[in-house]
Design a protein around this motif. Structure first.
Motif, PDB file in Angstrom:
ATOM      1  N   ARG A 154       0.797   4.277  -2.732  1.00 47.18           N
ATOM      2  CA  ARG A 154       0.553   5.655  -2.299  1.00 47.18           C
ATOM      3  C   ARG A 154       1.705   6.584  -2.690  1.00 47.18           C
ATOM      4  NH1 ARG A 154      -3.334   6.392   1.543  1.00 47.18           N
ATOM      5  NH2 ARG A 154      -2.050   7.789   2.777  1.00 47.18           N
ATOM      6  N   GLN A 204     -18.219  -0.550  -4.713  1.00 48.18           N
ATOM      7  CA  GLN A 204     -16.872  -0.603  -5.283  1.00 48.18           C
ATOM      8  C   GLN A 204     -16.921  -0.405  -6.793  1.00 48.18           C
ATOM      9  OE1 GLN A 204     -14.097   0.270  -4.695  1.00 48.18           O
ATOM     10  NE2 GLN A 204     -12.994  -1.361  -3.619  1.00 48.18           N
ATOM     11  N   PHE A 246      -9.549   2.023  -3.696  1.00 40.82           N
ATOM     12  CA  PHE A 246      -9.079   1.494  -2.417  1.00 40.82           C
ATOM     13  C   PHE A 246      -9.988   0.355  -1.951  1.00 40.82           C
ATOM     14  CE2 PHE A 246      -8.184   6.042  -2.602  1.00 40.82           C
ATOM     15  CZ  PHE A 246      -6.859   6.126  -2.216  1.00 40.82           C
ATOM     16  N   GLN A 247      -9.538  -0.263  -0.871  1.00 31.54           N
ATOM     17  CA  GLN A 247     -10.351  -1.297  -0.231  1.00 31.54           C
ATOM     18  C   GLN A 247     -11.693  -0.719   0.223  1.00 31.54           C
ATOM     19  OE1 GLN A 247      -7.939  -3.265   2.670  1.00 31.54           O
ATOM     20  NE2 GLN A 247      -9.666  -4.325   3.576  1.00 31.54           N
ATOM     21  N   SER A 284       0.836  -1.213   0.000  1.00 28.47           N
ATOM     22  CA  SER A 284       0.000   0.000   0.000  1.00 28.47           C
ATOM     23  C   SER A 284       0.863   1.253   0.000  1.00 28.47           C
ATOM     24  CB  SER A 284      -0.928   0.022   1.217  1.00 28.47           C
ATOM     25  OG  SER A 284      -1.863  -1.021   1.130  1.00 28.47           O
ATOM     26  N   MET A 308      -7.400   5.863  -8.658  1.00 26.98           N
ATOM     27  CA  MET A 308      -7.068   4.985  -7.533  1.00 26.98           C
ATOM     28  C   MET A 308      -8.339   4.426  -6.913  1.00 26.98           C
ATOM     29  SD  MET A 308      -4.104   5.291  -4.829  1.00 26.98           S
ATOM     30  CE  MET A 308      -3.799   3.965  -3.671  1.00 26.98           C
ATOM     31  N   ASP A 341      -5.896  -0.960  -4.765  1.00 26.21           N
ATOM     32  CA  ASP A 341      -5.327  -1.492  -3.526  1.00 26.21           C
ATOM     33  C   ASP A 341      -6.336  -2.419  -2.855  1.00 26.21           C
ATOM     34  OD1 ASP A 341      -3.791  -2.108  -1.382  1.00 26.21           O
ATOM     35  OD2 ASP A 341      -3.540  -0.054  -0.640  1.00 26.21           O
TER      36      ASP A 341
END
Ligand code: ADP
Ligand code: MG
Length: 245
Positions: free
Chosen positions: A50, A148, A88-89, A46, A86, A166
């Protein structure tokens, strides 16, 4: 800097206090390439992602995206970020806006599109992720997998050159994972340049042009899925795969 690559990382170091989380990472990603990053929790995956859009500032090394050195103070990092999607989770959708508004917000606010264009684009990307019928609802009415997919549509609406993921399916109920992976497969097939941190070894096997194994802040080993999954060379890779496969 080598113009053949979308992303070029040279000897990247990042520490938090005495903890050297990235210990000299080198990685080049070519246009249309799908790179899957695997490795144990805490290995720096991660942090690495980033660093690619300067959500973290490296201690040393170089990161070039689309030919721009993102560490160069003369480079407008916000402009570079517009080209890096991007996901993310956790989806970080705005709860008080409709799905459509979530997707059109950045392109209109940043002057990338008129309201009309942004709306047309948003409907196109919602169709791509299979959620055209959800344009007018708020995120709270959606399942995790749907959220998502909206987050992916929102990232795509900026028309990025590169997409970073990620662990996009790690927070989802198992039955939601397939739909999100299907969207990512479609993007990969359409030629999107993608860097994907994932625990979905099936996805990595099927879709990765290259698999990169992270361990203790280093890239231990990388290669085709066949090389990494079927013929791992490094003991750390073998040990990790024994645990997850
Ligand atoms: P991974 O994504 O592979 O699980 P991370 O990049 O999240 O690994 O974390 C790598 C290491 O960096 C871990 O030891 C983690 O505790 C540490 N770390 C990550 N972010 C921070 C932070 N903001 N401050 C201090 N330590 C951090
Ligand atoms: Mg992580």
């Amino acid at each position: 800097m080598d113009k053949r690559y979308k992303v070029q990382v040279k000897d990247l170091h990042k520490s938090y206090g005495n903890n050297e989380v990235l210990q000299g990472i080198n990685l080049n990603v070519a246009p249309n390439e799908v790179v899957c990053m695997i490795g144990p929790s805490g290995s720096g995956k991660s942090t690495f992602l980033r660093c690619l859009n300067r959500l973290e500032v490296p201690n040393s090394g170089h990161v070039y995206v689309d030919g721009y050195d993102i560490a160069d103070p003369k480079v407008n990092i916000n402009k570079v970020r517009e080209n890096i999607g991007m996901v993310f989770q956790h989806f970080n959708l705005f709860p008080n806006m409709s799905v459509l508004e979530n997707i059109t917000l950045a392109p209109t606010q940043l002057g990338k599109a008129s309201k009309e264009e942004a709306k047309r684009d948003a409907m196109h990307y919602l169709e791509l992720v299979g959620l055209k019928s959800k344009a007018d609802v708020t995120p709270q009415t959606l399942s995790g997998g749907q959220k998502q997919r909206v987050a992916i549509a929102r990232a795509l609406a900026m028309k990025p050159d590169v997409m970073l993921f990620d662990e996009p399916t790690s927070a989802l109920d198992p039955e939601m994972v397939g739909d999100v992976l299907a969207v990512m497969k479609r993007l990969a097939k359409e030629g999107m340049t993608m860097i994907v941190v994932t625990h979905e070894m099936g996805f990595a096997k099927q879709m990765a042009d290259r698999v990169v194994f992270f361990h203790d802040g280093n890239i231990r080993e990388q290669g085709t899925p066949e090389k990494i999954f079927d013929h791992p060379q490094h003991p750390d890779t073998k040990n990790f795969l024994d645990k997850v496969l």
